[in-house]
Design a protein around this motif. Structure first.
Motif, PDB file in Angstrom:
ATOM      1  N   TYR A   1       0.815  -1.154  -0.044  1.00 55.85           N
ATOM      2  CA  TYR A   1       0.086   0.093   0.093  1.00 55.85           C
ATOM      3  C   TYR A   1       0.841   1.273   0.129  1.00 55.85           C
ATOM      4  O   TYR A   1       1.940   1.230   0.579  1.00 55.85           O
ATOM      5  CB  TYR A   1      -0.847   0.190   1.334  1.00 55.85           C
ATOM      6  N   ALA A   2       0.202   2.438  -0.658  1.00 51.38           N
ATOM      7  CA  ALA A   2       1.030   3.688  -0.705  1.00 51.38           C
ATOM      8  C   ALA A   2       0.219   3.984   0.543  1.00 51.38           C
ATOM      9  O   ALA A   2      -0.777   4.395   0.548  1.00 51.38           O
ATOM     10  CB  ALA A   2       0.579   4.307  -1.691  1.00 51.38           C
ATOM     11  N   TRP A   3       1.208   4.254   1.680  1.00 55.32           N
ATOM     12  CA  TRP A   3       0.623   4.675   3.115  1.00 55.32           C
ATOM     13  C   TRP A   3       1.518   5.400   3.885  1.00 55.32           C
ATOM     14  O   TRP A   3       2.707   5.253   4.281  1.00 55.32           O
ATOM     15  CB  TRP A   3       0.709   3.266   3.777  1.00 55.32           C
ATOM     16  N   LEU A   4       0.894   6.609   4.222  1.00 50.91           N
ATOM     17  CA  LEU A   4       1.784   7.633   4.922  1.00 50.91           C
ATOM     18  C   LEU A   4       1.014   7.678   6.306  1.00 50.91           C
ATOM     19  O   LEU A   4       0.009   7.476   6.332  1.00 50.91           O
ATOM     20  CB  LEU A   4       1.690   9.199   4.267  1.00 50.91           C
ATOM     21  N   VAL A   5       2.089   8.214   7.321  1.00 51.89           N
ATOM     22  CA  VAL A   5       1.529   8.450   8.654  1.00 51.89           C
ATOM     23  C   VAL A   5       2.076   9.881   8.973  1.00 51.89           C
ATOM     24  O   VAL A   5       3.342  10.182   8.745  1.00 51.89           O
ATOM     25  CB  VAL A   5       2.146   7.478   9.572  1.00 51.89           C
ATOM     26  N   LEU A   6       0.933  10.700   9.568  1.00 51.52           N
ATOM     27  CA  LEU A   6       1.445  11.980  10.062  1.00 51.52           C
ATOM     28  C   LEU A   6       1.378  12.029  11.481  1.00 51.52           C
ATOM     29  O   LEU A   6       0.456  11.692  11.973  1.00 51.52           O
ATOM     30  CB  LEU A   6       0.313  13.018   9.447  1.00 51.52           C
TER      31      LEU A   6
ATOM     32  N   GLN B   1       0.225   7.545  20.760  1.00 50.39           N
ATOM     33  CA  GLN B   1       0.948   8.646  20.226  1.00 50.39           C
ATOM     34  C   GLN B   1       0.022   9.246  18.962  1.00 50.39           C
ATOM     35  O   GLN B   1      -0.443   8.375  18.325  1.00 50.39           O
ATOM     36  CB  GLN B   1       2.191   8.721  19.767  1.00 50.39           C
ATOM     37  N   LEU B   2      -0.550  10.628  19.099  1.00 49.09           N
ATOM     38  CA  LEU B   2      -1.462  10.919  17.893  1.00 49.09           C
ATOM     39  C   LEU B   2      -0.671  10.855  16.742  1.00 49.09           C
ATOM     40  O   LEU B   2       0.410  11.084  16.465  1.00 49.09           O
ATOM     41  CB  LEU B   2      -1.740  12.444  18.240  1.00 49.09           C
ATOM     42  N   HIS B   3      -1.277  10.183  15.889  1.00 49.62           N
ATOM     43  CA  HIS B   3      -1.073  10.075  14.388  1.00 49.62           C
ATOM     44  C   HIS B   3      -1.944   9.611  13.537  1.00 49.62           C
ATOM     45  O   HIS B   3      -3.093   9.312  13.885  1.00 49.62           O
ATOM     46  CB  HIS B   3       0.132   8.707  14.242  1.00 49.62           C
ATOM     47  N   VAL B   4      -1.863  10.352  12.271  1.00 46.76           N
ATOM     48  CA  VAL B   4      -2.967  10.033  11.024  1.00 46.76           C
ATOM     49  C   VAL B   4      -2.506   9.228  10.135  1.00 46.76           C
ATOM     50  O   VAL B   4      -1.296   9.669   9.523  1.00 46.76           O
ATOM     51  CB  VAL B   4      -3.634  11.434  10.661  1.00 46.76           C
ATOM     52  N   HIS B   5      -3.149   8.303   9.791  1.00 50.21           N
ATOM     53  CA  HIS B   5      -2.930   7.404   8.588  1.00 50.21           C
ATOM     54  C   HIS B   5      -3.563   7.857   7.266  1.00 50.21           C
ATOM     55  O   HIS B   5      -4.550   8.106   7.330  1.00 50.21           O
ATOM     56  CB  HIS B   5      -3.329   5.921   8.670  1.00 50.21           C
ATOM     57  N   VAL B   6      -2.765   7.980   6.182  1.00 52.79           N
ATOM     58  CA  VAL B   6      -3.430   8.443   4.845  1.00 52.79           C
ATOM     59  C   VAL B   6      -2.977   7.287   3.980  1.00 52.79           C
ATOM     60  O   VAL B   6      -1.560   7.001   3.535  1.00 52.79           O
ATOM     61  CB  VAL B   6      -2.967   9.602   4.392  1.00 52.79           C
ATOM     62  N   VAL B   7      -3.957   6.402   3.459  1.00 56.81           N
ATOM     63  CA  VAL B   7      -3.542   5.107   2.719  1.00 56.81           C
ATOM     64  C   VAL B   7      -4.493   5.328   1.616  1.00 56.81           C
ATOM     65  O   VAL B   7      -5.454   5.566   1.442  1.00 56.81           O
ATOM     66  CB  VAL B   7      -4.092   4.063   3.516  1.00 56.81           C
ATOM     67  N   ALA B   8      -3.546   5.153   0.282  1.00 60.95           N
ATOM     68  CA  ALA B   8      -4.029   5.263  -1.048  1.00 60.95           C
ATOM     69  C   ALA B   8      -4.386   3.787  -1.251  1.00 60.95           C
ATOM     70  O   ALA B   8      -3.650   2.888  -1.450  1.00 60.95           O
ATOM     71  CB  ALA B   8      -2.893   5.624  -2.110  1.00 60.95           C
ATOM     72  N   ARG B   9      -5.809   3.489  -1.665  1.00 62.34           N
ATOM     73  CA  ARG B   9      -6.258   2.282  -1.838  1.00 62.34           C
ATOM     74  C   ARG B   9      -6.661   2.125  -3.447  1.00 62.34           C
ATOM     75  O   ARG B   9      -7.153   2.910  -4.142  1.00 62.34           O
ATOM     76  CB  ARG B   9      -7.571   2.082  -1.034  1.00 62.34           C
ATOM     77  N   VAL B  10      -6.318   0.939  -3.957  1.00 61.28           N
ATOM     78  CA  VAL B  10      -6.804   0.517  -5.099  1.00 61.28           C
ATOM     79  C   VAL B  10      -7.673  -0.690  -5.369  1.00 61.28           C
ATOM     80  O   VAL B  10      -7.220  -1.718  -4.418  1.00 61.28           O
ATOM     81  CB  VAL B  10      -5.380   0.248  -5.928  1.00 61.28           C
ATOM     82  N   GLU B  11      -8.480  -0.629  -5.991  1.00 61.97           N
ATOM     83  CA  GLU B  11      -9.679  -1.965  -5.927  1.00 61.97           C
ATOM     84  C   GLU B  11      -8.815  -3.063  -6.271  1.00 61.97           C
ATOM     85  O   GLU B  11      -8.110  -3.121  -7.029  1.00 61.97           O
ATOM     86  CB  GLU B  11     -10.850  -1.649  -7.030  1.00 61.97           C
ATOM     87  N   GLY B  12      -9.117  -4.143  -5.427  1.00 56.73           N
ATOM     88  CA  GLY B  12      -8.273  -5.383  -5.716  1.00 56.73           C
ATOM     89  C   GLY B  12      -6.795  -5.559  -4.764  1.00 56.73           C
ATOM     90  O   GLY B  12      -6.072  -6.471  -4.863  1.00 56.73           O
TER      91      GLY B  12
END
Length: 133
Positions: free
Chosen positions: A29-34, A86-97
């Motif tokens: 996954y293309a997955w960032l954490v802020l 610890q406060l963190h926010v996930h931002v995940v780019a999802r692709v069908e399949g």
């Protein structure tokens, strides 16, 4: 100070005005954490109003960068904190399949490591897209 689990599960991308931006070590996954660079933060509500606004602006910037680097069908954004307080926010780019589609990525299978040079290239692309290069 960055939680040990976050530090072990991610690679540094760079710093925005409020948050440290990290890339999850999972090539599925293309997955960032802020992570806001303020000690003792657990909930979004722990930030003052200006910081909350800054957090969502940075989530928006991270989302745009992710979509530039990894086109996707859907973005998942979440601040769970059930395992890492610890406060963190996930931002995940999802692709069908993708490996977890249509379910959540959290807790779905074992992370797959990046190949040689792959993570460094993704970090460089994300840095450029975030205006950090």
């Amino acid at each position: 100070m960055l939680d040990a689990r976050l530090a072990g599960d991610t690679l540094p991308v760079g710093d925005l005005p409020l948050c440290k931006v990290l890339l999850m070590r999972d090539r599925r996954y293309a997955w960032l954490v802020l992570v806001p660079r303020r000690s003792g933060m657990v909930e979004v509500a722990d930030l003052d109003p200006d910081e909350r606004e800054a957090l969502w602006r940075e989530v928006d910037s991270a989302s745009a960068a992710l979509r530039t680097v990894e086109p996707c069908d859907k973005l998942n954004i979440g601040a769970l904190g059930n395992i890492v307080r610890q406060l963190h926010v996930h931002v995940v780019a999802r692709v069908e399949g993708d490996a977890a589609w249509p379910g959540p990525v959290w807790g779905h299978g074992a992370a797959e490591p990046y190949g040689a040079g792959e993570a460094e290239q993704k970090v460089a692309s994300l840095r450029t897209a975030l205006g950090l290069s």
